[in-house]
Design a protein around this motif. Structure first.
Motif, short mmCIF file in Angstrom:
data_model
loop_
_atom_site.label_atom_id
_atom_site.label_comp_id
_atom_site.label_asym_id
_atom_site.label_seq_id
_atom_site.Cartn_x
_atom_site.Cartn_y
_atom_site.Cartn_z
N HIS A 1 0.92 -1.40 -0.08
CA HIS A 1 0.12 -0.05 0.11
C HIS A 1 0.81 1.23 -0.15
O HIS A 1 1.07 2.06 1.09
N PRO A 2 1.70 1.60 -1.07
CA PRO A 2 2.55 2.77 -1.26
C PRO A 2 1.76 4.21 -1.25
O PRO A 2 2.21 4.96 -2.08
N VAL A 3 0.73 4.28 -0.51
CA VAL A 3 -0.06 5.65 -0.66
C VAL A 3 0.93 6.61 0.56
O VAL A 3 1.89 6.15 1.33
N ARG A 4 0.74 7.80 0.25
CA ARG A 4 1.29 8.75 1.00
C ARG A 4 1.03 8.57 2.47
O ARG A 4 -0.45 8.61 2.73
N LEU A 5 1.80 8.27 3.37
CA LEU A 5 1.66 8.07 4.68
C LEU A 5 2.09 9.53 5.69
O LEU A 5 3.35 9.55 5.60
#
Length: 216
Positions: A102-106
């Motif tokens: 899940h390479p979303v911005r975190l």
């Protein structure tokens, strides 16, 4: 889109989700608070024999939410971890695998438990004690006095319901004219019971539903 209850705050739609999260659709941002990753590991390190695995279940829930909402960013309102000694090698690897999937911005707004250095593989951007965007301020602890509308966590809000001899204590959202307090994303937390207050709405989470208890 995950099911939930949509409210309007300062002209922006916000969806309160039964998975203990809120979604800001215009910014495609999923907001959560108080994950306390490593809490069971911290207790185990102190000799308290609690079962491990809560972080894995919560990561699965978070991954499902990211997929259901189509979120491009996850914003954590503090207390991502519980304590430095709870960040074990197993937990570090578990979160690293989750981030690959899940390479979303975190982004992380710093909470009172977030003093430890986080593993680089978690790919988390610290934004300091608060973040301002549009009409909103995102921070860990609630603030009713800011000119912006504040999103916060920290209190782990719950509500107590009684009826027919039964007593329920459920996580809830607390929404005033100035501040939205999210429930703890972690299942492994205690919380403060939110009493009825003038001008404040409480939204209880009951199974897969968000239920409005009070008029705002």
């Amino acid at each position: 889109m995950a099911s939930g209850l949509t409210i309007t705050v300062r002209g922006e739609e916000i969806t309160l989700l039964p998975q203990r999260a809120a979604y800001w659709p215009r910014q495609r941002t999923l907001v959560i608070a108080d994950l306390h990753w490593g809490k069971s590991e911290t207790f185990a390190a102190s000799g308290v024999p609690l079962p491990l695995g809560s972080s894995e279940a919560e990561l699965t829930r978070l991954g499902t939410l990211i997929g259901a909402t189509g979120a491009e960013r996850v914003l954590v309102l503090g207390d991502l971890i519980h304590a430095a000694r709870g960040v074990t090698e197993a937990l570090s690897e578990l979160v690293a695998r989750f981030r690959l999937d899940h390479p979303v911005r975190l982004q992380l707004v710093t909470g009172n438990h977030d003093m430890a250095r986080l593993p680089a593989a978690w790919n988390i951007e610290r934004v300091g004690p608060c973040l301002d965007e549009g009409p909103f301020r995102f921070r860990h602890a609630p603030d009713e006095q800011n000119e912006r509308f504040v999103w916060a966590g920290h209190l782990h809000p719950t509500v107590r319901l009684e009826g027919g001899g039964d007593l329920l204590r459920l996580p809830c959202f607390r929404v005033s004219r100035a501040c939205l307090v999210l429930p703890a994303f972690s299942d492994f937390t205690n919380g403060i019971v939110m009493q009825r207050e003038p001008g404040v709405a409480r939204y209880a989470i009951a199974d897969d539903h968000v239920v409005a208890l009070d008029a705002p």
